[in-house]
Design a protein around this motif. Sequence first.
Motif, short mmCIF file in Angstrom:
data_model
loop_
_atom_site.label_atom_id
_atom_site.label_comp_id
_atom_site.label_asym_id
_atom_site.label_seq_id
_atom_site.Cartn_x
_atom_site.Cartn_y
_atom_site.Cartn_z
N LEU A 1 0.86 -1.18 0.00
CA LEU A 1 0.00 0.00 0.00
C LEU A 1 0.89 1.22 0.00
N LEU A 2 0.79 2.03 -1.04
CA LEU A 2 1.58 3.25 -1.13
C LEU A 2 0.66 4.44 -0.94
N MET A 3 0.98 5.25 0.06
CA MET A 3 0.20 6.47 0.30
C MET A 3 1.16 7.64 0.25
N ALA A 4 0.80 8.67 -0.45
CA ALA A 4 1.67 9.84 -0.55
C ALA A 4 0.82 11.09 -0.66
N MET A 5 1.29 12.14 -0.03
CA MET A 5 0.55 13.39 -0.06
C MET A 5 1.53 14.52 0.22
N ARG A 6 1.57 15.53 -0.62
CA ARG A 6 2.44 16.68 -0.38
C ARG A 6 1.99 17.85 -1.23
N PRO A 7 2.32 19.07 -0.83
CA PRO A 7 2.10 20.20 -1.72
C PRO A 7 2.90 19.99 -3.00
N TRP A 8 2.25 20.11 -4.13
CA TRP A 8 2.91 19.70 -5.37
C TRP A 8 2.24 20.34 -6.57
N GLU A 9 3.04 20.64 -7.58
CA GLU A 9 2.55 21.10 -8.88
C GLU A 9 3.42 20.46 -9.94
N ILE A 10 2.82 19.97 -11.01
CA ILE A 10 3.61 19.29 -12.03
C ILE A 10 4.63 20.26 -12.63
N ASP A 11 5.77 19.70 -13.03
CA ASP A 11 6.87 20.54 -13.53
C ASP A 11 6.43 21.43 -14.68
N ALA A 12 5.58 20.90 -15.56
CA ALA A 12 5.15 21.67 -16.72
C ALA A 12 4.44 22.96 -16.32
N PHE A 13 3.66 22.89 -15.22
CA PHE A 13 2.98 24.09 -14.73
C PHE A 13 3.94 24.97 -13.95
N ALA A 14 4.75 24.33 -13.11
CA ALA A 14 5.66 25.10 -12.25
C ALA A 14 6.66 25.91 -13.07
N SER A 15 7.06 25.38 -14.22
CA SER A 15 8.04 26.10 -15.04
C SER A 15 7.46 27.39 -15.62
#
Length: 255
Positions: A225-239
């Motif tokens: 079971l993999l659970m992950a959560m963090r503030p995040w924006e895909i690189d394409a948007f962040a750039s």
Amino acid sequence: MAQTSAIVSELKRQLRAHGLTYQDVAQALTLSEASVKRLFSDRQFSLKRLDQICGLMGMEITDLVRKLAPEPRVEQLSEEQERELVSDLRLLLVAVCAMNRWQFGEILQNYQIEEPELIRYLARLDRMGLVELLPGNRIKLLVSHDFAWQPRGPIQRFFETEVQQDFLKCRFHQPGEIRLFVSGMLSPQSNESLQQKLKRLALEFRHCHEEDLALPLEQRFGVSLLMAMRPWEIDAFASLRRPEARKAYPGVTRN
């Protein structure tokens, strides 16, 4: 009630250690296997029933109660010990099997490891304090229920480089598989609330794992079971963000 649960959990562990199943208990008690499962699930044992099950293992009830005395348990390995595990894939495999309560013969039957080699690996795990190798090649696990790998240690780094991508190379559409991906904008308070719920789910996973250890190996299978959560924006948007906006938005932060 807590003591009753502890006694029943220990009873399950002792049955497993003696190589006995619910079916064996059912035959000894002249009950159906379904009835025995209900006894364990409901934790409703008369002293007579408890004495009969202990007798099946050559034990007294007092022996079972003494088993409840806490023993020193390993809660974490050192970084050096974790490096030793990841340095030898077969040693790591044997460690994982042992931590999932596999018995000596089950490891031999399922993996291409010969008996002398397996004994050597278990002896190494014994020296590391993960297991105790008992007479007859019986394996006694010495880790606590709260055992955890070193944060950002060798095992976690091994997961990131060798396991993570392999785990995600799946369409997650077969029975027993699920992949959920949701995205939105949350306040710090909502983020923290969801993280606490994920931690409770991880704890429930661990409880299910402990409960199912009483079942024979053929009735269990590996589940991750993999659970992950963090503030995040895909690189394409962040750039595309302006420099001043990048500083203000936590999702642009890179590890």
